[in-house]
Design a protein around this motif. Structure first.
Motif, mmCIF file in Angstrom:
data_model
loop_
_atom_site.group_PDB
_atom_site.id
_atom_site.type_symbol
_atom_site.label_atom_id
_atom_site.label_comp_id
_atom_site.label_asym_id
_atom_site.label_seq_id
_atom_site.Cartn_x
_atom_site.Cartn_y
_atom_site.Cartn_z
ATOM 1 N N PHE A 1 95.224 72.415 142.951
ATOM 2 C CA PHE A 1 95.479 71.011 143.289
ATOM 3 C C PHE A 1 95.492 70.211 141.992
ATOM 4 O O PHE A 1 94.563 70.324 141.182
ATOM 5 N N THR A 2 96.528 69.380 141.802
ATOM 6 C CA THR A 2 96.595 68.597 140.564
ATOM 7 C C THR A 2 95.782 67.320 140.708
ATOM 8 O O THR A 2 96.046 66.480 141.570
ATOM 9 N N SER A 3 94.793 67.200 139.851
ATOM 10 C CA SER A 3 93.937 66.021 139.849
ATOM 11 C C SER A 3 94.335 65.102 138.697
ATOM 12 O O SER A 3 95.461 65.182 138.170
ATOM 13 N N SER A 4 93.419 64.246 138.302
ATOM 14 C CA SER A 4 93.678 63.266 137.252
ATOM 15 C C SER A 4 92.327 62.742 136.797
ATOM 16 O O SER A 4 91.356 62.803 137.557
ATOM 17 N N THR A 5 92.286 62.193 135.608
ATOM 18 C CA THR A 5 91.045 61.545 135.180
ATOM 19 C C THR A 5 90.702 60.420 136.166
ATOM 20 O O THR A 5 89.528 60.164 136.448
ATOM 21 N N ALA A 6 91.742 59.799 136.743
ATOM 22 C CA ALA A 6 91.524 58.730 137.726
ATOM 23 C C ALA A 6 90.868 59.241 139.010
ATOM 24 O O ALA A 6 90.370 58.450 139.810
ATOM 25 N N GLY A 7 90.852 60.561 139.193
ATOM 26 C CA GLY A 7 90.191 61.161 140.355
ATOM 27 C C GLY A 7 88.800 61.678 140.040
ATOM 28 O O GLY A 7 88.107 62.202 140.910
ATOM 29 N N ARG A 8 88.410 61.549 138.780
ATOM 30 C CA ARG A 8 87.091 62.064 138.377
ATOM 31 C C ARG A 8 86.193 60.967 137.824
ATOM 32 O O ARG A 8 85.016 61.189 137.592
ATOM 33 N N GLU A 9 86.782 59.810 137.548
ATOM 34 C CA GLU A 9 86.010 58.661 137.051
ATOM 35 C C GLU A 9 86.442 57.435 137.859
ATOM 36 O O GLU A 9 87.495 57.451 138.488
ATOM 37 N N LEU A 10 85.631 56.372 137.764
ATOM 38 C CA LEU A 10 86.037 55.117 138.398
ATOM 39 C C LEU A 10 87.082 54.450 137.510
ATOM 40 O O LEU A 10 86.857 54.263 136.309
ATOM 41 N N ARG A 11 88.244 54.178 138.072
ATOM 42 C CA ARG A 11 89.307 53.563 137.280
ATOM 43 C C ARG A 11 89.862 52.353 138.014
ATOM 44 O O ARG A 11 90.718 52.472 138.897
ATOM 45 N N ASN B 1 91.091 75.436 143.286
ATOM 46 C CA ASN B 1 90.544 74.717 142.137
ATOM 47 C C ASN B 1 91.375 73.470 141.888
ATOM 48 O O ASN B 1 92.527 73.391 142.328
ATOM 49 N N THR B 2 90.782 72.498 141.170
ATOM 50 C CA THR B 2 91.586 71.345 140.746
ATOM 51 C C THR B 2 91.849 71.454 139.250
ATOM 52 O O THR B 2 91.048 72.025 138.501
ATOM 53 N N LEU B 3 92.986 70.877 138.852
ATOM 54 C CA LEU B 3 93.379 70.891 137.445
ATOM 55 C C LEU B 3 93.833 69.486 137.051
ATOM 56 O O LEU B 3 94.737 68.924 137.675
ATOM 57 N N ASN B 4 93.181 68.932 136.049
ATOM 58 C CA ASN B 4 93.590 67.644 135.494
ATOM 59 C C ASN B 4 94.377 67.897 134.215
ATOM 60 O O ASN B 4 93.800 68.343 133.225
ATOM 61 N N PRO B 5 95.700 67.637 134.240
ATOM 62 C CA PRO B 5 96.497 67.917 133.033
ATOM 63 C C PRO B 5 96.160 66.986 131.880
ATOM 64 O O PRO B 5 96.418 67.308 130.720
ATOM 65 N N GLY B 6 95.599 65.804 132.199
ATOM 66 C CA GLY B 6 95.385 64.791 131.161
ATOM 67 C C GLY B 6 96.686 64.081 130.855
ATOM 68 O O GLY B 6 97.744 64.425 131.398
ATOM 69 N N PRO B 7 96.644 63.070 129.979
ATOM 70 C CA PRO B 7 97.849 62.294 129.682
ATOM 71 C C PRO B 7 98.983 63.169 129.180
ATOM 72 O O PRO B 7 98.775 64.034 128.330
ATOM 73 N N CYS B 8 100.177 62.933 129.715
ATOM 74 C CA CYS B 8 101.306 63.802 129.408
ATOM 75 C C CYS B 8 102.591 62.991 129.549
ATOM 76 O O CYS B 8 102.700 62.138 130.439
ATOM 77 N N ALA B 9 103.554 63.239 128.677
ATOM 78 C CA ALA B 9 104.794 62.447 128.642
ATOM 79 C C ALA B 9 105.715 62.818 129.802
ATOM 80 O O ALA B 9 106.542 63.723 129.693
ATOM 81 N N THR B 10 105.548 62.145 130.929
ATOM 82 C CA THR B 10 106.397 62.379 132.104
ATOM 83 C C THR B 10 106.818 61.025 132.700
ATOM 84 O O THR B 10 106.289 59.976 132.323
ATOM 85 N N ALA B 11 107.711 61.100 133.707
ATOM 86 C CA ALA B 11 108.178 59.877 134.379
ATOM 87 C C ALA B 11 107.006 59.151 135.037
ATOM 88 O O ALA B 11 106.903 57.915 134.984
ATOM 89 N N LEU B 12 106.095 59.912 135.641
ATOM 90 C CA LEU B 12 104.946 59.296 136.328
ATOM 91 C C LEU B 12 104.076 58.518 135.344
ATOM 92 O O LEU B 12 103.639 57.402 135.607
ATOM 93 N N ARG B 13 103.861 59.089 134.190
ATOM 94 C CA ARG B 13 103.023 58.428 133.171
ATOM 95 C C ARG B 13 103.656 57.106 132.723
ATOM 96 O O ARG B 13 102.968 56.123 132.478
ATOM 97 N N ARG B 14 104.982 57.096 132.649
ATOM 98 C CA ARG B 14 105.680 55.883 132.177
ATOM 99 C C ARG B 14 105.509 54.723 133.165
ATOM 100 O O ARG B 14 105.536 53.564 132.779
ATOM 101 N N VAL B 15 105.314 55.042 134.444
ATOM 102 C CA VAL B 15 105.088 53.969 135.428
ATOM 103 C C VAL B 15 103.733 53.304 135.163
ATOM 104 O O VAL B 15 103.592 52.079 135.225
ATOM 105 N N ALA B 16 102.737 54.124 134.835
ATOM 106 C CA ALA B 16 101.400 53.581 134.610
ATOM 107 C C ALA B 16 101.273 52.905 133.244
ATOM 108 O O ALA B 16 100.545 51.933 133.093
ATOM 109 N N PHE B 17 101.993 53.452 132.253
ATOM 110 C CA PHE B 17 101.875 52.936 130.877
ATOM 111 C C PHE B 17 103.265 52.682 130.298
ATOM 112 O O PHE B 17 103.728 53.405 129.404
#
Ligand SMILES: NC(=O)c1ccc[n+]([C@@H]2O[C@H](COP(=O)([O-])OP(=O)(O)OC[C@H]3O[C@@H](n4cnc5c(N)ncnc54)[C@H](OP(=O)(O)O)[C@@H]3O)[C@@H](O)[C@H]2O)c1
Length: 246
Positions: A150-160, A193-209
């Protein structure tokens, strides 16, 4: 950075379903799994983009993949069951599932999030991973040792704050993994298991940043070590755990 160096064809006999295989991390993982010998089932909403990944796999000498078109925003129990039935007919089992499909909307205070945006993000980022796993369980049970990532995110492991429904969905993904683990670990050969890829240059990342220079972030292909590790038999003892690429 997570490090892992598998042998060339260590996924040789594996049949692996990847959601969100049309772009970003899902595409990179599908190419990587195919390069290591796996047979891929590429799932996504855009057939033309999936066909490009299909061609890339074949051009690189990988085994012929399958393409499954499914819009996770619109999918219901019947459509998920159709995916499982088609896989059962064509392949008979599943050795692995990578849930990489995801969606993001611009960050906002909760008081400005619309119900439509809330529903869409929960549906694609959480409900789809539950429903696809649930319908694939009989296929995963037929494998000698199956892996669900399952793909997680830092936003799923900390309060954001301001990450609203995306963060809530990713916290839900962590809990979903733990529940599947608790319910499956003593009665099946399926590890989750869950996997957090961390920040990565993708289309999804560009929406957030939107103002971030993508060159500052790694490309998906640079983050594949734990994707490979978790899908192969070297991770058979890892179950119910959280992993990170970076
Ligand atoms: N990039 C990061 O910095 C980062 C960090 C932490 C976690 N993640 C997670 O990593 C995963 C992959 O995201 P990414 O960064 O690789 O982004 P991406 O390049 O935008 O990929 C997202 C994938 O999900 C698919 N998708 C979106 N909505 C869908 C729908 N309704 N039905 C079916 N498929 C749909 C997209 O299909 P289309 O190609 O048709 O758009 C695409 O294949 C996500 O779960 C994301 O939350 C990413």
């Amino acid at each position: 950075m997570f490090e892992y160096q598998p042998s060339a064809n260590f996924l040789d006999s594996k049949i692996i379903l990847v959601s969100g295989a049309s772009s970003g991390l899902g595409r990179a993982a599908a190419l990587c799994y195919a390069q290591h010998g796996a047979t891929l089932i590429l799932l996504g909403r855009n057939e033309a983009k999936l066909n490009i990944v299909y061609d890339e796999i074949e051009a690189a000498g990988g085994k012929q993949p399958a393409v499954m078109v499914l819009d996770l925003l619109k999918a219901d129990d019947n459509s998920y069951q159709e995916v499982a039935t088609t896989i059962a007919e064509e392949f008979g089992r599943l050795d692995g599932v990578l849930h990489s499909a995801g969606t993001m909307s611009p960050v906002l205070p909760l008081e400005h999030v619309t119900l439509e945006s809330w529903d869409q993000q929960l549906r694609v980022n959480l409900t789809a991973s539950y429903a696809l796993t649930r319908h694939c369980l009989p296929l995963l049970r037929r494998a000698a040792a199956a892996s669900v990532i399952f793909t997680s995110s830092t936003a799923g492991r900390e309060l954001r704050e301001y990450w609203g429904p995306y963060a809530i969905a990713k916290h839900g993904i962590e809990n979903l993994m733990q529940l599947f683990h608790a319910e499956l670990h003593s009665t099946s050969n399926i590890r989750v298991n869950t996997l957090n890829p961390g920040p990565c240059a993708t289309a999804l990342r560009r929406v957030a940043f939107p103002s971030e220079d993508p060159a500052m972030r790694p490309q998906p292909a640079a983050l594949m070590a734990p994707y490979l590790y978790l899908m192969g038999d070297d991770s058979r003892a890892d179950n119910g755990r959280q992993f990170s690429s970076q």
